[in-house]
Design a protein around this motif. Structure first.
Motif, short mmCIF file in Angstrom:
data_model
loop_
_atom_site.label_atom_id
_atom_site.label_comp_id
_atom_site.label_asym_id
_atom_site.label_seq_id
_atom_site.Cartn_x
_atom_site.Cartn_y
_atom_site.Cartn_z
N ARG A 153 17.10 -39.60 -37.60
CA ARG A 153 18.45 -39.62 -38.16
C ARG A 153 18.70 -38.51 -39.19
O ARG A 153 19.76 -37.90 -39.22
N THR A 155 17.25 -35.49 -39.61
CA THR A 155 17.24 -34.11 -39.12
C THR A 155 18.09 -33.92 -37.87
O THR A 155 18.46 -32.79 -37.54
N LEU A 157 16.91 -34.32 -35.01
CA LEU A 157 15.99 -33.81 -33.98
C LEU A 157 15.67 -34.91 -32.96
O LEU A 157 15.48 -36.07 -33.33
N LEU A 158 15.61 -34.49 -31.71
CA LEU A 158 15.32 -35.44 -30.62
C LEU A 158 13.84 -35.83 -30.65
O LEU A 158 12.96 -34.96 -30.67
N LEU A 159 13.58 -37.12 -30.62
CA LEU A 159 12.19 -37.60 -30.60
C LEU A 159 11.74 -37.90 -29.17
O LEU A 159 10.70 -37.45 -28.72
N ARG A 170 17.47 -30.74 -20.21
CA ARG A 170 17.57 -29.38 -20.78
C ARG A 170 18.42 -29.35 -22.04
O ARG A 170 18.15 -28.59 -22.96
N ASP A 173 18.16 -31.82 -26.59
CA ASP A 173 17.98 -31.46 -28.00
C ASP A 173 19.31 -31.09 -28.65
O ASP A 173 19.60 -31.49 -29.79
N LEU A 174 20.11 -30.30 -27.91
CA LEU A 174 21.42 -29.91 -28.45
C LEU A 174 22.33 -31.12 -28.61
O LEU A 174 23.02 -31.27 -29.62
N VAL A 175 22.33 -31.99 -27.60
CA VAL A 175 23.17 -33.18 -27.64
C VAL A 175 22.79 -34.06 -28.83
O VAL A 175 23.65 -34.59 -29.54
N SER A 177 21.40 -33.18 -31.72
CA SER A 177 21.88 -32.61 -32.99
C SER A 177 23.38 -32.77 -33.12
O SER A 177 23.90 -33.09 -34.19
N MET A 178 24.09 -32.53 -32.00
CA MET A 178 25.56 -32.62 -32.05
C MET A 178 26.01 -34.05 -32.32
O MET A 178 26.96 -34.27 -33.08
N THR A 180 24.40 -36.28 -34.01
CA THR A 180 24.15 -36.55 -35.43
C THR A 180 25.25 -35.91 -36.28
O THR A 180 25.73 -36.51 -37.24
N ALA A 181 25.63 -34.66 -35.90
CA ALA A 181 26.69 -33.97 -36.65
C ALA A 181 28.00 -34.73 -36.55
O ALA A 181 28.72 -34.90 -37.55
N ILE A 182 28.32 -35.21 -35.35
CA ILE A 182 29.58 -35.96 -35.16
C ILE A 182 29.54 -37.25 -35.98
O ILE A 182 30.53 -37.64 -36.59
N ASP A 184 27.81 -37.79 -38.74
CA ASP A 184 27.99 -37.40 -40.15
C ASP A 184 29.46 -37.05 -40.42
O ASP A 184 30.02 -37.42 -41.45
#
Lengths: 283, 176
Positions: A153, A155, A157-159, A170, A173-175, A177-178, A180-182, A184
């Motif tokens: 939560r 960072t 980062l995908l675990l 593929r 990882d991007l999804v 982070s995104m 988490t950003a959304i 936040d």
């Protein structure tokens, strides 16, 4: 009779209660049925007060109901104005859910209209007392968990990631982070507490369910209408992982290897709920 | 095959200093830039092979804010490194970056940081001189970069990656 009167010590009550009964004509339950202690215990007054409150409420109920009903008959618009915004939202949500389920069901049926499965269902209909439509409905897909992501939560980062479609891996990882950003962004925008979190969002028949703990976030992409079983399953997985991996999550600095063993747990979440499975649950 | 370590890094700088261009030069396959103006962050990823391990960088490019208060601190939490970016042709962007470095230090004092002075391809138009840099160079390592030519971009990302991987993590990799 005031509330203060009712909360007087029990010794004082026998004198007053008969008066109350005599002046209140709509009392339906005899006041004699109230059991009063002979000697007042330390909290006797409070107990008697509570019992009397219940009796009073019970006594007033028919009259209040009648007043409310009369008001509704005379001026129903007042109630409609109050209830309409709530009802509107509930009805809209219900219709949307029903349509989503219908679309998912039609898509599923169209996809395998001539399949062996269909022939099997027709055979079942012929050899049982159930109609073909009933069997199709029972086997129609209500929802399907297609992808599950476990995200650290703090960072983003995908675990661990489990998906029916390996192609999705593929971008996982991007999804992560995104997402988490959304999450936040939503919390900052609506000035919510750190404990509050986005629980789901939906688009075009796809729902992303989100479960959060202080240290991790589980996101599940669900096609169709997520059932209570799917929601419960995610809650259970979240609780289990939070307990089992608490220390690893706290010490996480980018190495995902300690979490690889979670993969089978997430893969077990890639379930499909059909009318049949729901029927089996209720029985 | 060596083990993979994932790290989050943030890019912070004023409007128009070239943060997004630097990221675009460095990585391929990024999310649409429209998220930068809507959610306030654009995220991309880049895998870097170090001698001991592979590092997957998740690069959070934060929307340019002249005021540190405008930055979403929630986007910075969990970052293992921060790249500050200033525009060599605009000295005021360096002043703002120094303020950002000071303020960030109040919240995250132990995060590795680098300063990228961008637009090195326009050095003849630079307002930032060596005199300007004396103070800042004592606090943070500085790279002169160009998102246009790619000068030093790869080196800067490699350097911050090295700084983020702790000696313990390296030792563990060597042991494994």
């Amino acid at each position: 009779m005031s509330a203060t009167d009712l909360k007087q010590p029990a010794a004082a009550l026998p004198r007053r209660l008969p008066d109350a009964r005599s002046t209140t004509t709509f009392v339906s339950t005899p006041v004699e049925s109230i059991s009063l202690p002979q000697a007042a215990p330390p909290d006797g007054g409070r107990k008697v007060g509570k019992a009397s409150d219940r009796q009073l409420g019970h006594a007033l109920k028919p009259a209040i109901e009648q007043v409310v009903l009369d008001t509704l008959r005379e001026n129903p618009k007042v109630v409609i104005d109050i209830v309409y915004p709530v009802l509107g939202r509930v009805i809209r949500k219900s219709i949307t859910s029903a349509l989503q389920a219908l679309v998912a069901s039609i898509e599923s049926q169209a996809a395998d209209v001539f399949s062996f499965k269909r022939l099997k269902w027709r055979w079942q209909a012929l050899t049982s007392d159930r109609s073909y439509a009933e069997i199709v409905l029972a086997n129609s897909v209500i929802c399907s968990v297609d992808e599950v992501l476990l995200i650290h939560r703090e960072t983003g980062l995908l675990l661990v990631h489990a998906s029916r479609d390996p192609e999705h891996a593929r971008d996982a990882d991007l999804v992560s982070s995104m997402l988490t950003a959304i999450e936040d962004f939503a919390r900052d925008s609506f000035d919510l507490d750190a404990d509050d979190s986005l629980s789901s969002f939906s688009m075009a028949g796809q729902t992303v369910l989100i479960r959060t703990s202080p240290m991790m976030l589980i996101a599940a992409a669900v096609a169709g209408n997520p059932t209570s079983k799917v929601n419960d399953m995610l809650d259970e997985v979240m609780e289990q992982l939070h307990s089992d991996y608490h220390d690893d999550l706290g010490n996480f600095s980018g190495d995902v290897e300690p979490f690889i063993s979670i993969l089978p747990v997430l893969e077990a979440c890639l379930t499909t709920e059909t009318g049949q499975t729901q029927h089996e649950q209720t029985n | 095959m060596s083990k993979q370590i994932k790290k989050k890094i943030c890019l912070i700088g004023s409007f128009g200093v070239g943060k997004t261009s630097l990221v675009s030069k460095y990585v391929k396959g990024i999310f649409s830039e429209k998220y930068l103006s809507t959610v306030g962050v654009m995220i991309s990823q880049k895998a870097i092979q170090l001698p001991d391990c592979e590092v997957l960088l998740m690069v959070w490019d934060l929307a340019g804010e002249d005021d540190f208060q405008g930055l979403r601190l929630s986007f910075i939490k969990g970052a293992s490194g921060v790249l500050f970016v200033a525009d060599g042709t605009r000295s005021e962007t360096l002043q703002l970056t120094q303020q950002h470095i000071d303020r960030l230090g109040e919240f995250y004092s132990d995060i590795p940081t680098l300063l990228l002075l961008n637009k090195a391809d326009l050095k003849d138009r630079w307002e930032i001189t060596d005199a300007h840099l004396n103070d800042v160079e004592s606090r943070v390592e500085v790279f002169h970069t160009s998102a246009k030519t790619g000068e030093n971009v790869e080196d800067a990302f490699s350097r911050i990656t090295e700084m983020m991987i702790s000696p313990e993590e390296r030792a563990m990799e060597a042991f494994l």
